[in-house]
Write a protein that holds these residues in place. Structure first.
Motif, PDB file in Angstrom:
ATOM      1  N   TRP A   1       0.786  -1.456   0.053  1.00 27.91           N
ATOM      2  CA  TRP A   1       0.056  -0.056  -0.027  1.00 27.91           C
ATOM      3  C   TRP A   1       0.826   1.413  -0.161  1.00 27.91           C
ATOM      4  O   TRP A   1       0.519   2.140  -0.583  1.00 27.91           O
ATOM      5  N   PRO A   2       1.825   1.425   0.740  1.00 29.46           N
ATOM      6  CA  PRO A   2       2.843   2.572   0.624  1.00 29.46           C
ATOM      7  C   PRO A   2       3.381   2.600  -0.742  1.00 29.46           C
ATOM      8  O   PRO A   2       3.579   3.932  -1.430  1.00 29.46           O
ATOM      9  N   SER A   3       3.840   1.776  -1.247  1.00 26.18           N
ATOM     10  CA  SER A   3       4.207   1.602  -2.683  1.00 26.18           C
ATOM     11  C   SER A   3       3.256   2.289  -3.656  1.00 26.18           C
ATOM     12  O   SER A   3       3.648   2.857  -4.553  1.00 26.18           O
ATOM     13  N   TRP A   4       1.777   1.706  -3.433  1.00 19.14           N
ATOM     14  CA  TRP A   4       0.992   2.046  -4.372  1.00 19.14           C
ATOM     15  C   TRP A   4       0.646   3.658  -4.109  1.00 19.14           C
ATOM     16  O   TRP A   4       0.443   4.318  -5.144  1.00 19.14           O
ATOM     17  N   LEU A   5       0.762   4.035  -2.966  1.00 26.76           N
ATOM     18  CA  LEU A   5       0.410   5.541  -2.641  1.00 26.76           C
ATOM     19  C   LEU A   5       1.475   6.323  -3.399  1.00 26.76           C
ATOM     20  O   LEU A   5       1.392   7.329  -3.876  1.00 26.76           O
ATOM     21  N   VAL A   6       2.984   6.023  -3.214  1.00 23.37           N
ATOM     22  CA  VAL A   6       3.988   6.785  -3.647  1.00 23.37           C
ATOM     23  C   VAL A   6       3.857   6.753  -5.330  1.00 23.37           C
ATOM     24  O   VAL A   6       3.883   7.801  -5.894  1.00 23.37           O
ATOM     25  N   VAL A   7       3.651   5.729  -5.980  1.00 20.41           N
ATOM     26  CA  VAL A   7       3.369   5.481  -7.385  1.00 20.41           C
ATOM     27  C   VAL A   7       2.470   6.466  -7.883  1.00 20.41           C
ATOM     28  O   VAL A   7       2.296   7.128  -8.812  1.00 20.41           O
ATOM     29  N   GLU A   8       1.065   6.418  -7.235  1.00 19.85           N
ATOM     30  CA  GLU A   8      -0.054   6.882  -7.788  1.00 19.85           C
ATOM     31  C   GLU A   8       0.236   8.550  -7.725  1.00 19.85           C
ATOM     32  O   GLU A   8      -0.304   9.322  -8.342  1.00 19.85           O
ATOM     33  N   PHE A   9       0.978   8.864  -6.211  1.00 22.68           N
ATOM     34  CA  PHE A   9       0.989  10.454  -6.146  1.00 22.68           C
ATOM     35  C   PHE A   9       1.952  11.048  -7.380  1.00 22.68           C
ATOM     36  O   PHE A   9       1.690  12.001  -7.693  1.00 22.68           O
ATOM     37  N   PHE A  10       3.232  10.356  -7.281  1.00 23.53           N
ATOM     38  CA  PHE A  10       3.877  10.865  -8.404  1.00 23.53           C
ATOM     39  C   PHE A  10       3.484  10.868  -9.975  1.00 23.53           C
ATOM     40  O   PHE A  10       3.947  11.701 -10.721  1.00 23.53           O
ATOM     41  N   ARG A  11       2.655   9.896 -10.066  1.00 27.56           N
ATOM     42  CA  ARG A  11       2.128   9.836 -11.482  1.00 27.56           C
ATOM     43  C   ARG A  11       1.078  10.871 -11.773  1.00 27.56           C
ATOM     44  O   ARG A  11       0.854  11.285 -12.883  1.00 27.56           O
ATOM     45  N   ALA A  12       0.447  11.356 -10.586  1.00 29.37           N
ATOM     46  CA  ALA A  12      -0.591  12.325 -10.646  1.00 29.37           C
ATOM     47  C   ALA A  12      -0.110  13.704 -10.866  1.00 29.37           C
ATOM     48  O   ALA A  12      -0.801  14.626 -11.229  1.00 29.37           O
ATOM     49  N   VAL A  13       0.991  13.886 -10.049  1.00 23.36           N
ATOM     50  CA  VAL A  13       1.549  15.479 -10.204  1.00 23.36           C
ATOM     51  C   VAL A  13       1.989  15.712 -11.432  1.00 23.36           C
ATOM     52  O   VAL A  13       3.124  15.137 -11.813  1.00 23.36           O
ATOM     53  N   PRO A  14       1.868  16.813 -11.962  1.00 27.16           N
ATOM     54  CA  PRO A  14       2.291  17.354 -13.419  1.00 27.16           C
ATOM     55  C   PRO A  14       4.032  17.587 -13.212  1.00 27.16           C
ATOM     56  O   PRO A  14       4.374  18.266 -12.195  1.00 27.16           O
ATOM     57  N   VAL A  15       4.777  17.072 -14.086  1.00 22.05           N
ATOM     58  CA  VAL A  15       6.083  17.077 -13.765  1.00 22.05           C
ATOM     59  C   VAL A  15       6.766  18.481 -13.694  1.00 22.05           C
ATOM     60  O   VAL A  15       7.612  18.660 -12.900  1.00 22.05           O
ATOM     61  N   LEU A  16       5.998  19.287 -14.359  1.00 22.22           N
ATOM     62  CA  LEU A  16       6.515  20.985 -14.355  1.00 22.22           C
ATOM     63  C   LEU A  16       6.405  21.521 -12.858  1.00 22.22           C
ATOM     64  O   LEU A  16       7.345  21.928 -12.240  1.00 22.22           O
ATOM     65  N   LEU A  17       5.295  21.245 -12.273  1.00 27.04           N
ATOM     66  CA  LEU A  17       4.781  21.619 -10.776  1.00 27.04           C
ATOM     67  C   LEU A  17       5.724  20.828 -10.003  1.00 27.04           C
ATOM     68  O   LEU A  17       6.327  21.606  -9.000  1.00 27.04           O
ATOM     69  N   LEU A  18       6.220  19.725  -9.967  1.00 24.39           N
ATOM     70  CA  LEU A  18       6.974  18.886  -9.199  1.00 24.39           C
ATOM     71  C   LEU A  18       8.232  19.427  -9.212  1.00 24.39           C
ATOM     72  O   LEU A  18       9.127  19.566  -8.253  1.00 24.39           O
ATOM     73  N   MET A  19       8.914  19.647 -10.746  1.00 22.91           N
ATOM     74  CA  MET A  19      10.154  20.197 -10.765  1.00 22.91           C
ATOM     75  C   MET A  19      10.315  21.793  -9.992  1.00 22.91           C
ATOM     76  O   MET A  19      11.147  22.064  -9.467  1.00 22.91           O
ATOM     77  N   ILE A  20       9.139  22.469 -10.188  1.00 23.26           N
ATOM     78  CA  ILE A  20       9.066  23.923  -9.382  1.00 23.26           C
ATOM     79  C   ILE A  20       9.331  23.653  -8.037  1.00 23.26           C
ATOM     80  O   ILE A  20       9.948  24.433  -7.096  1.00 23.26           O
ATOM     81  N   PHE A  21       8.428  22.825  -7.444  1.00 21.96           N
ATOM     82  CA  PHE A  21       8.431  22.530  -5.972  1.00 21.96           C
ATOM     83  C   PHE A  21       9.739  22.149  -5.613  1.00 21.96           C
ATOM     84  O   PHE A  21      10.192  22.676  -4.418  1.00 21.96           O
ATOM     85  N   ILE A  22      10.507  21.084  -5.997  1.00 19.29           N
ATOM     86  CA  ILE A  22      11.742  20.680  -5.759  1.00 19.29           C
ATOM     87  C   ILE A  22      12.602  21.925  -5.685  1.00 19.29           C
ATOM     88  O   ILE A  22      13.692  22.226  -4.661  1.00 19.29           O
ATOM     89  N   PHE A  23      12.512  22.704  -6.893  1.00 21.24           N
ATOM     90  CA  PHE A  23      13.308  23.790  -6.759  1.00 21.24           C
ATOM     91  C   PHE A  23      13.340  24.778  -5.603  1.00 21.24           C
ATOM     92  O   PHE A  23      14.301  25.135  -5.106  1.00 21.24           O
ATOM     93  N   TYR A  24      12.231  24.981  -5.579  1.00 16.03           N
ATOM     94  CA  TYR A  24      11.828  26.086  -4.262  1.00 16.03           C
ATOM     95  C   TYR A  24      12.411  25.207  -2.886  1.00 16.03           C
ATOM     96  O   TYR A  24      12.809  26.131  -2.104  1.00 16.03           O
ATOM     97  N   TRP A  25      12.060  23.942  -2.843  1.00 16.33           N
ATOM     98  CA  TRP A  25      12.328  23.462  -1.521  1.00 16.33           C
ATOM     99  C   TRP A  25      13.557  23.060  -1.228  1.00 16.33           C
ATOM    100  O   TRP A  25      14.221  23.232  -0.234  1.00 16.33           O
TER     101      TRP A  25
END
Length: 283
Positions: free
Chosen positions: A101-125
Motif C-alpha cells: 500500500w505505501p508503494s501504491w501511494l507513492v506511485v499514484e502520487f508521483f504519476r498524478a503530479v504534473p512534472v513541471l509543478l514537481l520540478m518547481i516544487f523541488i527547486f523552491y524546496w
C-alpha cells in the motif's frame, strides 16, 4: 504463407487507389513545406544574419555544452527512474500490505503530479536559499520521480504478463519468492516491457526542456540569450528542435538495437506465450 489471414491480398484497383493516396499525401506535405518556407522568407526569417550564430564557433561551443547538460539530465533521470520504478513496481506486487500500500501511494502520487509543478516544487524546496541541489539536479530529481512512477506500473504489468506457470514451476523446484522474481519473472518481464521503456526514455529526454523554468542549464536555457541578442526566435526554435529530434532518433535507434539483440524480431507480446521464452528465436 506470409501475410495476414484476416485480409485478402489487394487487387489492381486497390493498389491503384493506394498509389493515388500516396501521391496526394506527398503533394500535401510538399505544399505544407513550401508554405512554411514561403512564410519564413516573407517574414525575413531566412536572412543570413539570423542564422550566422549557429555556425559561429563560440556559439557552437555554447550549444554543445548545453546539449551535454541536457544529456546529463536525461540519462541521470532515466537511470534513477529505472531503479525507482523497479523498487516500487516490485513493492506493488508484494503480498505484504505494509509494503504494497505505501508503494501504491507513492506511485499514484508521483504519476498524478504534473512534472513541471514537481520540478518547481523541488527547486523552491531544495535549491533556492542555498539548498543542497543545483537546478540541474532538481530537473533530474523531478524527472526521476515522475518517470520512475510510470516505470513502476510498466514493471508491474510486465511481471504480471509472464505466464503464471513459469513462477509455479520455479516454486515447485523449491525456489524462494525473491529468487522467482529476480531469476525467473523479471528477466522475462524486461523483454516484454522494452517498448514501453524505450518510449519513457524519449519522454524523459524531451521533458528536460522544462528545466527552462527553473534556470537549469540545457538546450532551452541557452536558447533565450541567443534569440534575445540576435532577435531570431524562429531560427533558434528550429535549431533547438532539430537537435532534440536528432538526439531522440539516435536514442530510439540505440534502444531498438538493444531490443533486437535481446528478443530478436518477434513482437514482445508474443514472448509472454508459454513455450516462446527463448529470446525470440524460432521454437
Amino acid at each position: 504463407m506470409a501475410g495476414s489471414i484476416l485480409f485478402d491480398a489487394p487487387g489492381p484497383k486497390t493498389i491503384a487507389r493506394h498509389r493515388l493516396y500516396t501521391v496526394l499525401t506527398v503533394l500535401v506535405l510538399a505544399a505544407l513545406v513550401g508554405f512554411a518556407v514561403w512564410r519564413l522568407e516573407d517574414t525575413g526569417q531566412l536572412v543570413y544574419d539570423k542564422w550566422e550564430v549557429f555556425w559561429t564557433p563560440a556559439y557552437v561551443e555554447v550549444i554543445g555544452e548545453a546539449l551535454l547538460n541536457t544529456l546529463k539530465m536525461a540519462f541521470g533521470a532515466i537511470l534513477l527512474a529505472i531503479v525507482f520504478g523497479l523498487v516500487f513496481g516490485i513493492g506493488k506486487l508484494s503480498e505484504h500490505a505494509l509494503i504494497r500500500w505505501p508503494s501504491w501511494l507513492v506511485v499514484e502520487f508521483f504519476r498524478a503530479v504534473p512534472v513541471l509543478l514537481l520540478m518547481i516544487f523541488i527547486f523552491y524546496w531544495l535549491s533556492i536559499g542555498g539548498g543542497p541541489l543545483s537546478p540541474l539536479w532538481c530537473v533530474i530529481a523531478a524527472l526521476m520521480l515522475y518517470n520512475g512512477a510510470v516505470l513502476a506500473e510498466v514493471f508491474r504489468a510486465g511481471v504480471n504478463a509472464v505466464p503464471r506457470g513459469q513462477a509455479e514451476a520455479a516454486y515447485a523446484l523449491g525456489m524462494r519468492k525473491s529468487q522467482v522474481m529476480l531469476s525467473v519473472q523479471l528477466p522475462q518481464a524486461v523483454k516484454i516491457m522494452l517498448p514501453s521503456l524505450i518510449s519513457q526514455c524519449v519522454v524523459a529526454l524531451k521533458d528536460t526542456s522544462l528545466g527552462f523554468y527553473i534556470v537549469a542549464p540545457g538546450l532551452t536555457a541557452v536558447a533565450r540569450p541567443i534569440y534575445q541578442q540576435f532577435a531570431n526566435q524562429v531560427p533558434t526554435a528550429i535549431v533547438i528542435t532539430a537537435i532534440y529530434i536528432t538526439v531522440n532518433l539516435l536514442l530510439t535507434a540505440l534502444a531498438t538495437w538493444v531490443q533486437h539483440r535481446l528478443i530478436g524480431e518477434k513482437n514482445p507480446i508474443d514472448l509472454s506465450r508459454v513455450g516462446n521464452m527463448d529470446g525470440g528465436r524460432a521454437v
